[in-house]
Design a protein around this motif. Structure first.
Motif, mmCIF file in Angstrom:
data_model
loop_
_atom_site.group_PDB
_atom_site.id
_atom_site.type_symbol
_atom_site.label_atom_id
_atom_site.label_comp_id
_atom_site.label_asym_id
_atom_site.label_seq_id
_atom_site.Cartn_x
_atom_site.Cartn_y
_atom_site.Cartn_z
ATOM 1 N N ARG A 69 33.051 21.525 69.545
ATOM 2 C CA ARG A 69 32.030 21.470 68.490
ATOM 3 C C ARG A 69 32.569 20.753 67.258
ATOM 4 O O ARG A 69 31.888 19.921 66.656
ATOM 5 C CB ARG A 69 31.558 22.878 68.115
ATOM 6 N N GLU A 70 33.802 21.067 66.878
ATOM 7 C CA GLU A 70 34.406 20.428 65.717
ATOM 8 C C GLU A 70 34.610 18.931 65.964
ATOM 9 O O GLU A 70 34.382 18.100 65.075
ATOM 10 C CB GLU A 70 35.741 21.090 65.385
ATOM 11 N N LYS B 10 32.828 17.001 67.936
ATOM 12 C CA LYS B 10 31.512 16.359 67.871
ATOM 13 C C LYS B 10 31.055 16.202 66.424
ATOM 14 O O LYS B 10 30.445 15.180 66.061
ATOM 15 C CB LYS B 10 30.494 17.171 68.662
ATOM 16 N N GLN B 11 31.336 17.212 65.601
ATOM 17 C CA GLN B 11 30.938 17.151 64.196
ATOM 18 C C GLN B 11 31.668 16.018 63.481
ATOM 19 O O GLN B 11 31.070 15.259 62.715
ATOM 20 C CB GLN B 11 31.237 18.480 63.504
ATOM 21 N N GLN C 106 38.207 17.371 77.586
ATOM 22 C CA GLN C 106 37.344 18.536 77.395
ATOM 23 C C GLN C 106 37.817 19.749 78.186
ATOM 24 O O GLN C 106 37.642 20.894 77.756
ATOM 25 C CB GLN C 106 35.903 18.203 77.799
ATOM 26 N N ASP D 145 34.759 10.410 71.695
ATOM 27 C CA ASP D 145 33.304 10.566 71.647
ATOM 28 C C ASP D 145 32.663 9.355 70.978
ATOM 29 O O ASP D 145 31.599 8.886 71.410
ATOM 30 C CB ASP D 145 32.948 11.845 70.895
ATOM 31 N N LYS E 134 35.462 25.710 73.326
ATOM 32 C CA LYS E 134 34.130 25.307 72.893
ATOM 33 C C LYS E 134 34.110 25.037 71.395
ATOM 34 O O LYS E 134 33.432 24.116 70.923
ATOM 35 C CB LYS E 134 33.110 26.377 73.256
ATOM 36 N N ALA E 135 34.866 25.823 70.635
ATOM 37 C CA ALA E 135 34.918 25.630 69.182
ATOM 38 C C ALA E 135 35.561 24.287 68.843
ATOM 39 O O ALA E 135 35.110 23.586 67.927
ATOM 40 C CB ALA E 135 35.705 26.769 68.536
ATOM 41 N N GLU E 136 36.606 23.917 69.566
ATOM 42 C CA GLU E 136 37.268 22.629 69.330
ATOM 43 C C GLU E 136 36.327 21.476 69.650
ATOM 44 O O GLU E 136 36.272 20.479 68.924
ATOM 45 C CB GLU E 136 38.529 22.519 70.181
#
Length: 224
Positions: free
Chosen positions: A208-209, A211-212, A199, A173, A204-206
């Motif tokens: 999000r993590e 991206k964070q 991806q 990313d 979805k949780a992975e």
């Protein structure tokens, strides 16, 4: 999925295509002949690009080597690239590794990346993927887009490190984000393609993590 790196010589040429047209080539050559390492490197890039002079990889290698022998970090990385791919000099991957080592010792970002690639594939050095990842990470910290891409792929594939899809997403990313302004379309496609494939294997949780982590790294590396 294995990623072929772009060498520093290619990257540098993107930014100096019009160098010789902006400078008096004779003046540049005069400085180079007097031993000015920066001028020698610039003249090498001009010969590589055919900018203001006729394209001549032999001359590019000659002047790049002169600058490298004086300790010019970018030139050391440049001549390493030329030895790696046989551009203007006979292909010699061991020599490429030696020059990348010298450049990396001066903390030159792309040299870390290029040396890591040689360790990753065992070209000119004994294969050591853990060492490759260490070098990629150093290159990534210096802003090398190729290093970010290769770190991401390494974590994805578990090559030299344990498989970690979230960490892989973070680096891919970051490579996607920072490559937006790059004119290197091939790099952009590779980054985008790798990220899209990764991806599909993530929750979805992975994502999000991932991206964070990417946002946190970017925030911590912005100029103060």
């Amino acid at each position: 999925m294995k990623i072929r790196l772009f060498t520093a010589l290619v990257w540098a040429t993107l930014f100096v295509t019009n160098l010789a047209s902006a400078l008096d080539v004779n003046e540049l050559r005069s400085k180079a002949e007097q031993g000015d390492a920066a001028a020698q490197y610039e003249l090498a890039l001009a010969y590589d690009a055919g900018s203001g002079v006729q394209k001549d990889l032999g001359q590019a290698a000659n002047w790049c080597l002169k600058a490298a022998e004086q300790g010019h970090a970018a030139a050391q990385n440049c001549i390493g690239s030329m030895y790696q791919y046989g551009d203007g000099v006979p292909m010699d991957e061991a020599a490429a590794a030696a020059w990348y080592e010298k450049s990396a010792a001066q903390d030159y970002g792309e040299a870390y990346t290029n040396l890591g690639y040689l360790y990753d594939l065992g070209k000119g050095v004994s294969q050591d993927r853990a060492r490759a990842v260490e070098l990629y990470l150093k290159g990534a910290e210096k802003g090398s887009l190729n290093a970010m891409l290769n770190v991401g792929v390494s974590y994805w594939q578990g090559a030299g490190v344990a498989v970690d899809r979230v960490e892989a997403y973070k680096w891919l990313d970051l490579a996607r984000f920072y490559s937006q302004r790059s004119e290197n379309m091939q790099l952009k496609w590779r980054v985008r393609g790798a990220l899209d494939e990764l991806q599909k294997k993530m929750s979805k949780a992975e994502i999000r993590e991932g991206k964070q982590r990417s946002k946190e790294w970017d925030a911590s590396h912005r100029p103060r």
